[in-house]
Design a protein around this motif. Structure first.
Motif, PDB file in Angstrom:
ATOM      1  N   LEU A 127       0.857  -1.182   0.000  1.00  0.00           N
ATOM      2  CA  LEU A 127       0.000   0.000   0.000  1.00  0.00           C
ATOM      3  C   LEU A 127       0.891   1.229   0.000  1.00  0.00           C
ATOM      4  O   LEU A 127       1.880   1.281   0.744  1.00  0.00           O
ATOM      5  CB  LEU A 127      -0.886   0.051   1.251  1.00  0.00           C
ATOM      6  N   GLU A 128       0.545   2.205  -0.821  1.00  0.00           N
ATOM      7  CA  GLU A 128       1.233   3.488  -0.837  1.00  0.00           C
ATOM      8  C   GLU A 128       0.192   4.601  -0.734  1.00  0.00           C
ATOM      9  O   GLU A 128      -0.562   4.839  -1.677  1.00  0.00           O
ATOM     10  CB  GLU A 128       2.047   3.667  -2.117  1.00  0.00           C
ATOM     11  N   VAL A 129       0.143   5.245   0.423  1.00  0.00           N
ATOM     12  CA  VAL A 129      -0.763   6.366   0.653  1.00  0.00           C
ATOM     13  C   VAL A 129       0.020   7.643   0.343  1.00  0.00           C
ATOM     14  O   VAL A 129       0.949   7.997   1.073  1.00  0.00           O
ATOM     15  CB  VAL A 129      -1.279   6.408   2.112  1.00  0.00           C
ATOM     16  N   VAL A 130      -0.326   8.320  -0.741  1.00  0.00           N
ATOM     17  CA  VAL A 130       0.390   9.523  -1.166  1.00  0.00           C
ATOM     18  C   VAL A 130      -0.015  10.693  -0.259  1.00  0.00           C
ATOM     19  O   VAL A 130      -1.200  10.986  -0.101  1.00  0.00           O
ATOM     20  CB  VAL A 130       0.084   9.857  -2.644  1.00  0.00           C
ATOM     21  N   LEU A 131       0.992  11.319   0.345  1.00  0.00           N
ATOM     22  CA  LEU A 131       0.751  12.435   1.262  1.00  0.00           C
ATOM     23  C   LEU A 131       0.811  13.770   0.522  1.00  0.00           C
ATOM     24  O   LEU A 131       1.585  13.933  -0.424  1.00  0.00           O
ATOM     25  CB  LEU A 131       1.791  12.428   2.387  1.00  0.00           C
ATOM     26  N   GLN A 132       0.018  14.707   1.001  1.00  0.00           N
ATOM     27  CA  GLN A 132       0.058  16.071   0.481  1.00  0.00           C
ATOM     28  C   GLN A 132       1.213  16.819   1.145  1.00  0.00           C
ATOM     29  O   GLN A 132       1.671  16.450   2.230  1.00  0.00           O
ATOM     30  CB  GLN A 132      -1.262  16.791   0.771  1.00  0.00           C
ATOM     31  N   GLU A 133       1.665  17.891   0.508  1.00  0.00           N
ATOM     32  CA  GLU A 133       2.721  18.728   1.067  1.00  0.00           C
ATOM     33  C   GLU A 133       2.304  19.197   2.470  1.00  0.00           C
ATOM     34  O   GLU A 133       1.209  19.725   2.652  1.00  0.00           O
ATOM     35  CB  GLU A 133       2.959  19.939   0.159  1.00  0.00           C
ATOM     36  N   GLY A 134       3.144  18.959   3.459  1.00  0.00           N
ATOM     37  CA  GLY A 134       2.880  19.405   4.824  1.00  0.00           C
ATOM     38  C   GLY A 134       1.922  18.528   5.614  1.00  0.00           C
ATOM     39  O   GLY A 134       1.702  18.780   6.799  1.00  0.00           O
ATOM     40  N   GLU A 135       1.355  17.505   4.992  1.00  0.00           N
ATOM     41  CA  GLU A 135       0.409  16.632   5.688  1.00  0.00           C
ATOM     42  C   GLU A 135       1.148  15.729   6.682  1.00  0.00           C
ATOM     43  O   GLU A 135       2.219  15.211   6.392  1.00  0.00           O
ATOM     44  CB  GLU A 135      -0.357  15.781   4.686  1.00  0.00           C
ATOM     45  N   SER A 136       0.549  15.521   7.830  1.00  0.00           N
ATOM     46  CA  SER A 136       1.139  14.690   8.871  1.00  0.00           C
ATOM     47  C   SER A 136       1.205  13.229   8.418  1.00  0.00           C
ATOM     48  O   SER A 136       0.224  12.702   7.877  1.00  0.00           O
ATOM     49  CB  SER A 136       0.293  14.797  10.140  1.00  0.00           C
ATOM     50  N   PRO A 137       2.317  12.556   8.647  1.00  0.00           N
ATOM     51  CA  PRO A 137       2.414  11.133   8.312  1.00  0.00           C
ATOM     52  C   PRO A 137       1.373  10.283   9.029  1.00  0.00           C
ATOM     53  O   PRO A 137       0.936   9.259   8.496  1.00  0.00           O
ATOM     54  CB  PRO A 137       3.829  10.746   8.762  1.00  0.00           C
ATOM     55  N   GLU A 138       0.952  10.707  10.224  1.00  0.00           N
ATOM     56  CA  GLU A 138      -0.010   9.928  10.995  1.00  0.00           C
ATOM     57  C   GLU A 138      -1.339   9.752  10.250  1.00  0.00           C
ATOM     58  O   GLU A 138      -2.005   8.729  10.389  1.00  0.00           O
ATOM     59  CB  GLU A 138      -0.255  10.571  12.370  1.00  0.00           C
ATOM     60  N   VAL A 139      -1.720  10.754   9.456  1.00  0.00           N
ATOM     61  CA  VAL A 139      -2.953  10.655   8.668  1.00  0.00           C
ATOM     62  C   VAL A 139      -2.832   9.512   7.663  1.00  0.00           C
ATOM     63  O   VAL A 139      -3.744   8.699   7.503  1.00  0.00           O
ATOM     64  CB  VAL A 139      -3.259  11.996   7.951  1.00  0.00           C
ATOM     65  N   GLY A 140      -1.689   9.420   7.001  1.00  0.00           N
ATOM     66  CA  GLY A 140      -1.445   8.333   6.056  1.00  0.00           C
ATOM     67  C   GLY A 140      -1.364   6.979   6.728  1.00  0.00           C
ATOM     68  O   GLY A 140      -1.826   5.974   6.194  1.00  0.00           O
ATOM     69  N   VAL A 141      -0.769   6.949   7.923  1.00  0.00           N
ATOM     70  CA  VAL A 141      -0.678   5.697   8.686  1.00  0.00           C
ATOM     71  C   VAL A 141      -2.076   5.194   9.027  1.00  0.00           C
ATOM     72  O   VAL A 141      -2.379   4.001   8.869  1.00  0.00           O
ATOM     73  CB  VAL A 141       0.175   5.884   9.966  1.00  0.00           C
ATOM     74  N   GLN A 142      -2.956   6.093   9.471  1.00  0.00           N
ATOM     75  CA  GLN A 142      -4.335   5.703   9.787  1.00  0.00           C
ATOM     76  C   GLN A 142      -5.045   5.160   8.549  1.00  0.00           C
ATOM     77  O   GLN A 142      -5.756   4.159   8.624  1.00  0.00           O
ATOM     78  CB  GLN A 142      -5.114   6.890  10.364  1.00  0.00           C
ATOM     79  N   GLU A 143      -4.824   5.814   7.411  1.00  0.00           N
ATOM     80  CA  GLU A 143      -5.439   5.360   6.166  1.00  0.00           C
ATOM     81  C   GLU A 143      -4.914   3.973   5.774  1.00  0.00           C
ATOM     82  O   GLU A 143      -5.680   3.106   5.354  1.00  0.00           O
ATOM     83  CB  GLU A 143      -5.154   6.375   5.056  1.00  0.00           C
ATOM     84  N   ALA A 144      -3.627   3.756   5.935  1.00  0.00           N
ATOM     85  CA  ALA A 144      -3.038   2.443   5.618  1.00  0.00           C
ATOM     86  C   ALA A 144      -3.621   1.356   6.525  1.00  0.00           C
ATOM     87  O   ALA A 144      -3.972   0.267   6.053  1.00  0.00           O
ATOM     88  CB  ALA A 144      -1.516   2.497   5.758  1.00  0.00           C
ATOM     89  N   HIS A 145      -3.748   1.644   7.824  1.00  0.00           N
ATOM     90  CA  HIS A 145      -4.328   0.672   8.758  1.00  0.00           C
ATOM     91  C   HIS A 145      -5.777   0.343   8.393  1.00  0.00           C
ATOM     92  O   HIS A 145      -6.196  -0.815   8.453  1.00  0.00           O
ATOM     93  CB  HIS A 145      -4.253   1.182  10.202  1.00  0.00           C
ATOM     94  N   HIS A 146      -6.532   1.363   8.006  1.00  0.00           N
ATOM     95  CA  HIS A 146      -7.929   1.167   7.621  1.00  0.00           C
ATOM     96  C   HIS A 146      -8.013   0.252   6.389  1.00  0.00           C
ATOM     97  O   HIS A 146      -8.831  -0.683   6.353  1.00  0.00           O
ATOM     98  CB  HIS A 146      -8.589   2.521   7.345  1.00  0.00           C
ATOM     99  N   LEU A 147      -7.171   0.497   5.393  1.00  0.00           N
ATOM    100  CA  LEU A 147      -7.183  -0.344   4.189  1.00  0.00           C
ATOM    101  C   LEU A 147      -6.710  -1.760   4.488  1.00  0.00           C
ATOM    102  O   LEU A 147      -7.242  -2.724   3.938  1.00  0.00           O
ATOM    103  CB  LEU A 147      -6.333   0.285   3.084  1.00  0.00           C
ATOM    104  N   MET A 148      -5.731  -1.899   5.362  1.00  0.00           N
ATOM    105  CA  MET A 148      -5.286  -3.239   5.763  1.00  0.00           C
ATOM    106  C   MET A 148      -6.458  -4.020   6.344  1.00  0.00           C
ATOM    107  O   MET A 148      -6.658  -5.192   6.008  1.00  0.00           O
ATOM    108  CB  MET A 148      -4.164  -3.153   6.810  1.00  0.00           C
ATOM    109  N   ALA A 149      -7.233  -3.366   7.207  1.00  0.00           N
ATOM    110  CA  ALA A 149      -8.387  -4.032   7.823  1.00  0.00           C
ATOM    111  C   ALA A 149      -9.424  -4.412   6.765  1.00  0.00           C
ATOM    112  O   ALA A 149      -9.961  -5.527   6.793  1.00  0.00           O
ATOM    113  CB  ALA A 149      -9.009  -3.120   8.882  1.00  0.00           C
ATOM    114  N   GLN A 150      -9.690  -3.525   5.821  1.00  0.00           N
ATOM    115  CA  GLN A 150     -10.654  -3.826   4.759  1.00  0.00           C
ATOM    116  C   GLN A 150     -10.196  -5.006   3.900  1.00  0.00           C
ATOM    117  O   GLN A 150     -11.020  -5.778   3.415  1.00  0.00           O
ATOM    118  CB  GLN A 150     -10.860  -2.610   3.856  1.00  0.00           C
ATOM    119  N   LEU A 151      -8.891  -5.131   3.732  1.00  0.00           N
ATOM    120  CA  LEU A 151      -8.350  -6.206   2.901  1.00  0.00           C
ATOM    121  C   LEU A 151      -8.090  -7.486   3.692  1.00  0.00           C
ATOM    122  O   LEU A 151      -7.731  -8.509   3.118  1.00  0.00           O
ATOM    123  CB  LEU A 151      -7.058  -5.735   2.215  1.00  0.00           C
TER     124      LEU A 151
END
Length: 172
Positions: A127-151
């Protein structure tokens, strides 16, 4: 420098995750053959990804080798001559390994789901969650965890490092 949050997990088979990925994806599946050559690089990783004789990209990236989601910084440079670029970089820096894979790509919003069949290694999810400029990595980590659970991917399936590291450990 662009960045994303990345996870890599060993899976039983690509076929088992295809229906789940397809159900949540906005786009895909897109089938891609990739031939990645890694070069000796002191402050990150550099690889040449060849898609065909006339299409490829040079990729430099830095990320920690750790299990679970990790932040990756990267630069992509397209090339229309991957074979001659591979030869030049091999002569200049030396090869650190080669990875050949068949990738099935799905897009879920800003996240790329890669279902990989890696030669001499097995089947993997990336999984690669593309981050926006200045966006916190934690937001992407949460998104990755959510997708892991869905999969249906468990934390115990996560791996650290790159495919080239796993192949090197196996002596392939």
């Amino acid at each position: 420098m662009p960045r994303n949050i990345e996870i890599k997990a060993h899976i039983e088979s690509v076929d088992s995750l295809l229906p789940k990925a397809s159900a949540i994806a906005n786009e895909g599946p897109i089938e891609i053959l990739q031939d990645d050559t890694f070069f000796t690089c002191g402050n990150g990783r550099m690889k040449l990804r060849a898609f065909s004789e006339k299409e490829g990209e040079l990729i430099f990236y830095r990320r920690e080798n750790q299990q679970g989601p990790k932040e990756s910084f990267y630069v992509l440079s397209p090339t229309s001559s991957p074979e001659t670029l591979r030869e030049a970089l091999s002569q200049a820096y030396g090869q650190a390994g080669r990875v050949q894979k068949h990738r099935t790509l799905f897009l879920v919003g800003r996240t790329r789901i890669h279902l990989d069949r890696v030669k001499d290694l097995g089947h993997f999810l990336e999984l690669e969650v593309v981050l926006q400029e200045g966006e916190s990595p934690e937001v992407g980590v949460q998104e990755a965890h959510h997708l892991m659970a869905q999969l249906g991917v468990e934390p115990s399936q996560l791996i650290e490092g790159a495919y080239v590291d796993l192949l090197s450990q196996r002596g392939a």
